[in-house]
Design an enzyme around this catalytic site. Structure first.
Site, short mmCIF file in Angstrom:
data_model
loop_
_atom_site.label_atom_id
_atom_site.label_comp_id
_atom_site.label_asym_id
_atom_site.label_seq_id
_atom_site.Cartn_x
_atom_site.Cartn_y
_atom_site.Cartn_z
N GLY A 1 -3.88 -45.12 34.06
CA GLY A 1 -3.46 -43.95 34.83
C GLY A 1 -4.32 -42.76 34.43
CG HIS B 1 11.42 -30.79 45.45
ND1 HIS B 1 11.51 -29.74 46.32
CD2 HIS B 1 10.71 -30.35 44.39
CE1 HIS B 1 10.86 -28.70 45.80
NE2 HIS B 1 10.37 -29.06 44.63
NE ARG C 1 11.90 -28.74 41.47
CZ ARG C 1 10.71 -29.16 41.11
NH1 ARG C 1 10.56 -30.37 40.64
NH2 ARG C 1 9.66 -28.36 41.21
NE ARG D 1 9.66 -32.95 37.09
CZ ARG D 1 9.17 -32.03 37.94
NH1 ARG D 1 8.96 -30.80 37.54
NH2 ARG D 1 8.89 -32.38 39.18
#
Lengths: 638, 249
Positions: free
Chosen positions: A40, A266, A330, A435
């Site tokens: 990654g 979100h 969120r 988060r």
């Protein structure tokens, strides 16, 4: 298995400093003899790879895209948090730590989060030194703005392209090491198996996506930085290629998977349209700084937004959460939007949208200020929808965006397999059950630049005498055989439906029954549906082409096969967690006014699962969370 | 709506390649151009044919992976746009659309519409960075950057590395790509100490990769999805000239 988080003893404020000062070191002469594989190349992967190469390790980086610069970190728009307190508004390391713990609904580790807040300031220094063109004031100093879930201005940004600029900084640092011969990038390569020998990670099997050839790569340590698994929902804000495959292979080889059901929805994404839709587009949360969210007060009000007078509008976030208003975290904003739409007050053709209105801000600040702040986002919105947000409110709806769950890691970011590390979004750490905005970039870079390069030394210092790891071990033979057999099987089914067909079906099940609101009933239903779909996939999928060429359908097939297995684990975890917290909302557990009802007495732990075979449920292990500094309370943003 | 596609098909880098024609019915005008290719590929898979390989990832105009020459224009008819952000409402019902890969000898075709752009990575590796190791940085606000310079640097830094500039240029020149990085870094005080070394090394690598020369047609700017201005090429030339005279070997 006993989960040991290996949190250093001592005061919260000094744990990391002390750890760093006492961790075993590897001398420069020995670093040259040690190989590290990084899978990654997003913020976490590229920053780790560059930093490790700078230290002198021999680094190989793998990414499935054509260049490491394409990783999906690039799409992060809004910004990156750091406790610099440049605004003199009362910010501090402690406050960033506290906001993150609270925003995560008290489901993350204090020691990890404190360390994250602590190194946040170094990240900004590092990125500025690399030439990341952050927004600046006229005096030449760095500019800041606020973001959801906080009351201070601690977010640094580069227009609406912060992720891109940070990734380019890390990518350039990595390419510099490539030029120096210290790092090697294998682009258009996909990791398809982890190789484990005597309980240690010793390498990977990767497929060269252009030639289709399977390759063996050995190393003294393997670092996974492969991002999130939001694409298990098919439609998400993730890039098309984002997948769970690398960490899923690690899970099946013995690494524990932490909190799989914690997914973030979100609030500010473009609403869904036709059945051909391939992904959902996020509009930066920073828009909530100046945009006001509303729906009509009356059900089924189909008038144009401009024709609805002020008195007939419901600014529901400001009404319900006066202290934070449009800037609530969120999970809360998303759920509130779902609620008003479920009441029949949603707008747009499908009724699954709410307005995000800039008219007040444009009146107050002038169009040019709004243009300077959000110009590219407005342009992007207009490009996609054909509507001009300077004149008519945007329409937004929540969408799957981020996965807080991932491979379980200890304080050193090591998984439960020795020598296997997980950093960035693909680990479970730091964000708990939700988060905060502008914290993903922070975590990816913290892990890659400032944490892993230290902690990995503790493990590697024990391997300085081992010499190059051979790829002739029987474990490599076996892993390669397994990969080849699976590819063969996928190609041989020649069924009646495309890979996308199964992926879409899976996404629908997950979104409808394991999405923003979950119940025992819906989850049990989802569990059965997923199992049936998995069965159908392996009998009826059609993968064209061969294994020995560039074959995007084959790549997708492997990833969807893994999503179909992961989905069962997500459902299992969501069923077991009989509480609501952060992004995980169980309708059976809510307060009188519809807020998430956390059950700290029963669920204040990390749920980490280990693989128990193809037909058995995963085995649950619990890592209790101890709060020594922060007192968990019901989150209130009112 | 209905569209006819003439798509470049090429099995691999050795294959000669040719156009094939496909007819698509019942398309939604709000679908994106790549979603149309998803629909086409579903259709081809159903018919037992080989789907069209194309590069794409973020589908929101920022990763730089998508790369199609549409009716002779990289990323299609709109300005400041990527293929993934192009929607069918910009085409006429019944229209025939020609779709080709980026064409440049420095970007060899891998398959169908997929090309190899690793030359760009090698140019960055040759000098497109500021040499600072992790941990060496000074306090961020100790480096002052005038807002105008920071904004200009950002205007250049927005490059997504897609290669449309090369595809649009009759010489397949990579000047705009290189200029964007040189400009970004040379406008900042952090990039100052190695500015001459940087521009010389990047230009040398660019030449080595086989990109053509710049003849100032400005086609690159017109095709650039991020609207990067050719004035950055002027800065690149200035930097290169200064480096040639001023840098001591």
């Amino acid at each position: 298995m006993k989960l040991d988080a290996k949190i250093p003893a001592g005061d919260l404020e000094t744990k990391w400093t002390r750890y760093r000062s006492t961790v075993p070191l590897v001398s420069p002469a020995n670093k040259r003899k040690l190989d590290v594989i990084v899978v990654g190349s997003g913020l976490a992967g590229a920053s780790a790879a560059a930093s490790l190469a700078e230290l002198g390790y021999r680094v190989k980086v793998f990414c499935f895209q054509d260049s490491p610069r394409r990783a999906h970190s690039i799409a992060a728009q809004g910004g990156i948090n750091a406790a610099k307190n440049y605004r003199n508004d009362g910010d501090s390391v402690y406050r960033l730590f506290y906001d993150t713990i609270k925003g995560g609904d008290y489901r993350s580790r204090e020691a990890n989060v404190y360390r994250l807040a602590e190194v946040s300031t170094n990240i900004i220094d590092q990125c500025v030194a690399q030439g990341v063109p952050f927004a600046r004031e006229y005096g030449g100093l760095l500019a800041n703005r606020s973001f959801g879930g906080t009351q201070v201005e601690r977010t640094f940004y580069a227009r609406g392209q912060t992720g891109q600029q940070l990734l380019l900084g890390a990518y350039q640092a990595l390419q510099r090491q490539v030029g120096l011969g210290q790092a090697h990038v294998l682009a258009r390569h996909e990791m398809l198996e982890l190789v484990v020998r005597d309980g240690r990670a010793v390498g990977i099997i990767a497929r060269d996506l252009v030639t289709g050839r399977l390759e063996r790569h050995s190393a003294h340590a393997v670092v996974l930085a492969t991002g999130g698994y939001g694409n298990v929902f098919y439609l998400s804000t993730n890039a098309m290629g984002c997948n769970v495959t690398a960490i899923w292979k690690a899970y099946k080889k013995g690494a524990a998977f932490g909190n799989p059901c914690f997914t973030q929805i979100h609030p500010t994404c473009l609403p869904q349209h036709g059945s051909y839709q391939s992904k959902l587009t996020l509009m930066s949360e920073s828009l909530r700084n100046d945009g006001r969210v509303w729906v009509p007060k009356a059900k089924g009000d189909k008038r144009k937004p401009a024709d609805i007078p002020e008195s007939e509008r419901d600014y529901f976030l400001e009404r319900k959460y006066p202290a934070f208003g449009n800037l609530v975290p969120r999970d809360i904003a998303s759920r509130a939007a779902k609620e008003v739409c479920d009441e029949g007050r949603g707008v747009g053709q499908t009724g699954l949208a709410v307005y995000l209105d800039f008219s007040d801000a444009i009146r107050r600040l002038g169009r040019s200020v709004i243009e300077a702040r959000y110009g590219n986002l407005f342009e992007m919105y207009e490009k996609i929808t054909g509507d001009n947000p300077y004149e008519t409110p945007m329409m937004i709806y929540p969408a799957v965006h981020y996965t807080m769950g991932g491979l379980w890691v200890d304080y050193q970011l090591s998984t439960t397999i020795q020598g296997l590390y997980a950093i960035g979004e693909c680990n479970f750490s730091d964000h708990g059950a939700n988060r905060l905005g502008a914290s993903a970039l922070m975590q990816g870079l913290a892990d890659g630049y400032f944490i892993l390069p230290y902690t990995i030394g503790e493990y590697l210092s024990g391997l300085i005498r081992s010499g190059v790891v051979p790829t002739t071990y029987g474990e490599f033979d076996e892993a390669e055989r397994e990969v080849a057999a699976r590819i063969e099987r996928l190609l041989s089914i020649k069924g009646g439906h495309s890979v996308d067909h199964f992926h879409r079906e899976l996404g629908k099940v997950m979104w409808d029954h394991c999405g923003m609101a979950r119940s025992r009933e819906s989850l049990e239903h989802a569990g059965r549906q997923v199992a049936a779909l998995r069965e159908a996939f392996w009998h009826d999928v059609r993968v064209p082409g061969t294994a020995h060429e560039l074959n995007p359908e084959l790549e997708k097939a492997g990833r969807v096969a893994d999503f179909l297995e992961l989905a069962s684990l997500i459902v299992q975890d969501a069923l077991h967690r009989e509480e609501s917290c952060g992004g995980h909302f169980r309708t059976e557990y809510q307060t009188e006014d519809g807020e998430a009802l956390r059950r700290d007495d029963a669920f204040m732990y990390v749920a980490a699962y280990t693989y128990a075979g193809p037909d058995a449920p995963a085995v649950l292990h619990k890592e209790p969370l101890q709060y020594e500094v922060v007192k968990p309370a019901q989150r209130s943003y009112k | 709506m209905r569209l006819t596609l003439k798509v470049w098909r090429q099995k691999n880098s050795q294959d000669k390649g040719r156009f094939e024609v496909y007819h698509l019915n019942d398309l939604d005008e709000h679908a994106s151009f790549l979603e149309m290719f998803d629909v086409l590929n579903e259709q081809l898979i159903r018919e037992g044919k080989d789907p069209v390989a194309f590069d794409h990832d973020c589908r929101e105009g920022i990763c730089g992976m998508c790369s199609m020459v549409i009716n002779g224009r990289p990323h299609g008819p709109l300005t400041h746009n990527t293929t993934c952000q192009l929607h069918l409402r910009h085409f006429r019902d019944g229209e025939t659309i020609t779709v080709e890969p980026w064409r440049a000898s420095a970007f060899p075709v891998i398959k169908d519409l997929v090309v190899d752009r690793s030359a760009f990575d090698r140019i960055i590796a040759a000098g497109g960075f500021i040499s600072v190791n992790t941990g060496q940085a000074v306090e961020a606000n100790s480096i002052l950057v005038p807002k105008e310079n920071a904004d200009q640097a950002m205007n250049a830094a927005v490059c997504i590395g897609c290669g449309a500039c090369v595809a649009a240029c009759k010489n397949a020149s990579a000047m705009l790509f290189v200029a964007a990085k040189v400009s970004h870094l040379s406008l900042l005080p952090q990039g100052e100490p190695e500015r001459y070394r940087r521009v010389k090394n990047m230009v040398a690598q660019m030449d080595k990769e086989g990109f053509g020369a710049c003849t100032n047609t400005n086609a690159c700017e017109a095709a650039c999805p991020k609207g990067i201005s050719v004035t950055h090429i002027a800065r690149l030339n200035r930097e290169y000239l200064k480096a040639t005279f001023l840098q001591e070997e």
